[in-house]
Design a protein around this motif. Structure first.
Motif, PDB file in Angstrom:
ATOM      1  N   VAL A 115       0.821  -1.208   0.000  1.00  0.00           N
ATOM      2  CA  VAL A 115       0.000   0.000   0.000  1.00  0.00           C
ATOM      3  C   VAL A 115       0.858   1.263   0.000  1.00  0.00           C
ATOM      4  N   SER A 116       2.145   1.133   0.300  1.00  0.00           N
ATOM      5  CA  SER A 116       3.052   2.283   0.268  1.00  0.00           C
ATOM      6  C   SER A 116       3.195   2.840  -1.149  1.00  0.00           C
ATOM      7  N   TYR A 117       2.738   2.090  -2.164  1.00  0.00           N
ATOM      8  CA  TYR A 117       2.747   2.612  -3.534  1.00  0.00           C
ATOM      9  C   TYR A 117       1.695   3.692  -3.725  1.00  0.00           C
ATOM     10  N   LEU A 118       0.888   3.932  -2.706  1.00  0.00           N
ATOM     11  CA  LEU A 118      -0.154   4.959  -2.764  1.00  0.00           C
ATOM     12  C   LEU A 118       0.068   5.954  -1.622  1.00  0.00           C
ATOM     13  N   PRO A 119       1.143   6.730  -1.672  1.00  0.00           N
ATOM     14  CA  PRO A 119       1.411   7.683  -0.585  1.00  0.00           C
ATOM     15  C   PRO A 119       0.207   8.582  -0.342  1.00  0.00           C
ATOM     16  N   SER A 120      -0.052   8.849   0.938  1.00  0.00           N
ATOM     17  CA  SER A 120      -1.264   9.590   1.306  1.00  0.00           C
ATOM     18  C   SER A 120      -1.253  11.024   0.806  1.00  0.00           C
ATOM     19  N   ASP A 121      -0.062  11.577   0.520  1.00  0.00           N
ATOM     20  CA  ASP A 121      -0.032  12.982   0.101  1.00  0.00           C
ATOM     21  C   ASP A 121      -0.136  13.151  -1.413  1.00  0.00           C
ATOM     22  N   ILE A 122      -0.318  12.053  -2.161  1.00  0.00           N
ATOM     23  CA  ILE A 122      -0.562  12.179  -3.596  1.00  0.00           C
ATOM     24  C   ILE A 122      -2.045  12.454  -3.805  1.00  0.00           C
ATOM     25  N   PRO A 123      -2.412  13.531  -4.498  1.00  0.00           N
ATOM     26  CA  PRO A 123      -3.827  13.837  -4.721  1.00  0.00           C
ATOM     27  C   PRO A 123      -4.527  12.673  -5.414  1.00  0.00           C
ATOM     28  N   PRO A 124      -5.802  12.450  -5.116  1.00  0.00           N
ATOM     29  CA  PRO A 124      -6.528  11.328  -5.732  1.00  0.00           C
ATOM     30  C   PRO A 124      -6.436  11.324  -7.250  1.00  0.00           C
ATOM     31  N   GLY A 125      -6.432  12.493  -7.885  1.00  0.00           N
ATOM     32  CA  GLY A 125      -6.381  12.553  -9.338  1.00  0.00           C
ATOM     33  C   GLY A 125      -5.077  12.065  -9.925  1.00  0.00           C
ATOM     34  N   LYS A 126      -4.028  11.976  -9.115  1.00  0.00           N
ATOM     35  CA  LYS A 126      -2.733  11.526  -9.613  1.00  0.00           C
ATOM     36  C   LYS A 126      -2.426  10.079  -9.232  1.00  0.00           C
ATOM     37  N   ARG A 127      -3.338   9.444  -8.534  1.00  0.00           N
ATOM     38  CA  ARG A 127      -3.094   8.068  -8.113  1.00  0.00           C
ATOM     39  C   ARG A 127      -3.403   7.097  -9.253  1.00  0.00           C
ATOM     40  N   PRO A 128      -2.693   5.982  -9.293  1.00  0.00           N
ATOM     41  CA  PRO A 128      -3.026   4.964 -10.296  1.00  0.00           C
ATOM     42  C   PRO A 128      -4.365   4.321  -9.976  1.00  0.00           C
ATOM     43  N   LEU A 129      -4.904   3.585 -10.919  1.00  0.00           N
ATOM     44  CA  LEU A 129      -6.134   2.838 -10.699  1.00  0.00           C
ATOM     45  C   LEU A 129      -5.791   1.641  -9.816  1.00  0.00           C
ATOM     46  N   TYR A 130      -6.481   1.505  -8.692  1.00  0.00           N
ATOM     47  CA  TYR A 130      -6.120   0.441  -7.753  1.00  0.00           C
ATOM     48  C   TYR A 130      -7.349  -0.070  -7.012  1.00  0.00           C
ATOM     49  N   ARG A 131      -7.170  -1.229  -6.412  1.00  0.00           N
ATOM     50  CA  ARG A 131      -8.178  -1.825  -5.548  1.00  0.00           C
ATOM     51  C   ARG A 131      -7.475  -2.430  -4.343  1.00  0.00           C
ATOM     52  N   PRO A 132      -8.029  -2.250  -3.136  1.00  0.00           N
ATOM     53  CA  PRO A 132      -7.464  -2.961  -1.985  1.00  0.00           C
ATOM     54  C   PRO A 132      -7.550  -4.467  -2.227  1.00  0.00           C
ATOM     55  N   LEU A 133      -6.524  -5.189  -1.824  1.00  0.00           N
ATOM     56  CA  LEU A 133      -6.515  -6.638  -2.001  1.00  0.00           C
ATOM     57  C   LEU A 133      -6.776  -7.327  -0.670  1.00  0.00           C
ATOM     58  N   ALA A 134      -5.851  -7.180   0.247  1.00  0.00           N
ATOM     59  CA  ALA A 134      -5.996  -7.699   1.607  1.00  0.00           C
ATOM     60  C   ALA A 134      -4.792  -7.223   2.402  1.00  0.00           C
ATOM     61  N   GLY A 135      -4.976  -7.032   3.687  1.00  0.00           N
ATOM     62  CA  GLY A 135      -3.856  -6.632   4.529  1.00  0.00           C
ATOM     63  C   GLY A 135      -3.180  -5.378   4.013  1.00  0.00           C
ATOM     64  N   ASN A 136      -1.856  -5.457   3.844  1.00  0.00           N
ATOM     65  CA  ASN A 136      -1.097  -4.283   3.392  1.00  0.00           C
ATOM     66  C   ASN A 136      -0.799  -4.334   1.894  1.00  0.00           C
ATOM     67  N   LEU A 137      -1.610  -5.065   1.124  1.00  0.00           N
ATOM     68  CA  LEU A 137      -1.400  -5.178  -0.312  1.00  0.00           C
ATOM     69  C   LEU A 137      -2.554  -4.552  -1.098  1.00  0.00           C
ATOM     70  N   VAL A 138      -2.201  -3.990  -2.244  1.00  0.00           N
ATOM     71  CA  VAL A 138      -3.193  -3.466  -3.185  1.00  0.00           C
ATOM     72  C   VAL A 138      -2.878  -4.013  -4.569  1.00  0.00           C
ATOM     73  N   ALA A 139      -3.895  -4.040  -5.418  1.00  0.00           N
ATOM     74  CA  ALA A 139      -3.716  -4.375  -6.824  1.00  0.00           C
ATOM     75  C   ALA A 139      -3.818  -3.089  -7.630  1.00  0.00           C
ATOM     76  N   LEU A 140      -2.848  -2.870  -8.539  1.00  0.00           N
ATOM     77  CA  LEU A 140      -2.803  -1.650  -9.334  1.00  0.00           C
ATOM     78  C   LEU A 140      -2.767  -1.986 -10.818  1.00  0.00           C
ATOM     79  N   VAL A 141      -3.362  -1.101 -11.615  1.00  0.00           N
ATOM     80  CA  VAL A 141      -3.252  -1.218 -13.066  1.00  0.00           C
ATOM     81  C   VAL A 141      -2.001  -0.463 -13.502  1.00  0.00           C
TER      82      VAL A 141
END
Length: 277
Positions: A115-141
């Motif tokens: 989930v660290s690939y999605l730093p909290s200070d990056i505006p939502p419009g600049k974030r990649p397309l993602y979905r929470p997976l489980a625990g501390n992991l996310v899936a990203l396009v």
């Protein structure tokens, strides 16, 4: 592509131990060295630190790119004497990326990352397309480019490819699924299994439900996985205490390893991953 299912896991544990060898420079120091090299090569760029292993780079001519340094740092750990060469190579990649709007749907991939690939200070419009997976992991396009994976902002993906979110996910999963190994029905039942692809995509198996929810796979009991690296996933069954203990041992080696993905174990229940306590 190569797909391996290994029946014996001890050799993998040895390999993990070797990969975690001490290195004289921390990730944060490596990141700072990367920034210094970047500014030497391109003094006009602006750089923003967005995570210990990620910086946002803008040169005024195109949209900002985010450089993820985990791969570069892993190469440095293998041979610290090659620091300058590694920095120059990866700085050259970010400067040569070019226009992030130049890609096709065929290049889309689904990657599993912390989930660290999605730093909290990056505006939502600049974030990649993602979905929470489980625990501390996310899936990203992501976009599979010649030298590295890129993570265009979700808005840019939609605009460039003229696809909605569901279509983007479907195409990325379809592209990725062609490169993933299958899960044999008996995998993890009598010995720990290990999956790798050679393309850095083994952890993407967790984002592909068809691999785990097939009746013949479910018949062996709930799968338990340890995605210890981006291209290394161990698997056993919940009903095998020795196998689960072996996976916990492998996951424990991940702490502090830049090649490591997560030290958490996950169990597949009712079509979803859960963190195994």
């Amino acid at each position: 592509m190569r797909s391996l299912v290994l029946g014996v896991v001890s050799a993998m544990f040895v390999a993990l131990g070797c990969a975690a060898a001490a290195t004289p420079m921390s990730m944060a120091s490596f990141r700072d060295a990367y920034i210094a090299e970047l500014r030497r090569e391109a003094p006009s760029v602006s750089v923003k630190i967005v995570a210990d292993d990620a910086v946002e780079v803008t040169d005024g001519k195109r949209l900002a790119d985010t450089a993820y340094l985990d791969n570069a740092y892993a190469f440095y750990r293998q041979d610290p004497s090659q620091l300058r060469a590694i920095l120059k190579r990866y700085v050259g990649q970010i400067l040569a990326t070019g226009d992030l709007s130049q890609y096709t749907a065929a290049q889309l991939r689904v990657l599993v990352r912390p989930v660290s690939y999605l730093p909290s200070d990056i505006p939502p419009g600049k974030r990649p397309l993602y979905r929470p997976l489980a625990g501390n992991l996310v899936a990203l396009v992501a976009v599979d480019q010649p030298t590295a994976f890129a993570f265009p902002p979700a808005d840019l993906l939609r605009t460039t490819l003229k696809l909605d979110d569901e279509s983007l996910w479907a195409r990325a999963l379809q592209n990725t699924g062609r490169k993933l190994p299958r899960v044999p029905p008996d995998a993890g039942k009598s010995a720990v299994a290990a999956f790798t692809t050679g393309d850095g995509l083994a952890s993407s198996m967790l984002a592909e439900p068809d691999l785990w929810d097939a009746p013949e796979v479910e018949a062996g009991g709930p799968p338990v996985v340890a995605p210890v690296e981006k291209d290394l996933v161990f698997m056993t069954r919940l009903g095998d205490p020795a196998g689960v203990a072996a996976l916990r041992g492998a996951a424990a080696k991940v702490a502090g390893d830049p090649d490591g993905l997560t030290n958490q174990l996950f169990v597949r229940r009712n079509g979803a991953w859960e963190v195994l306590p």
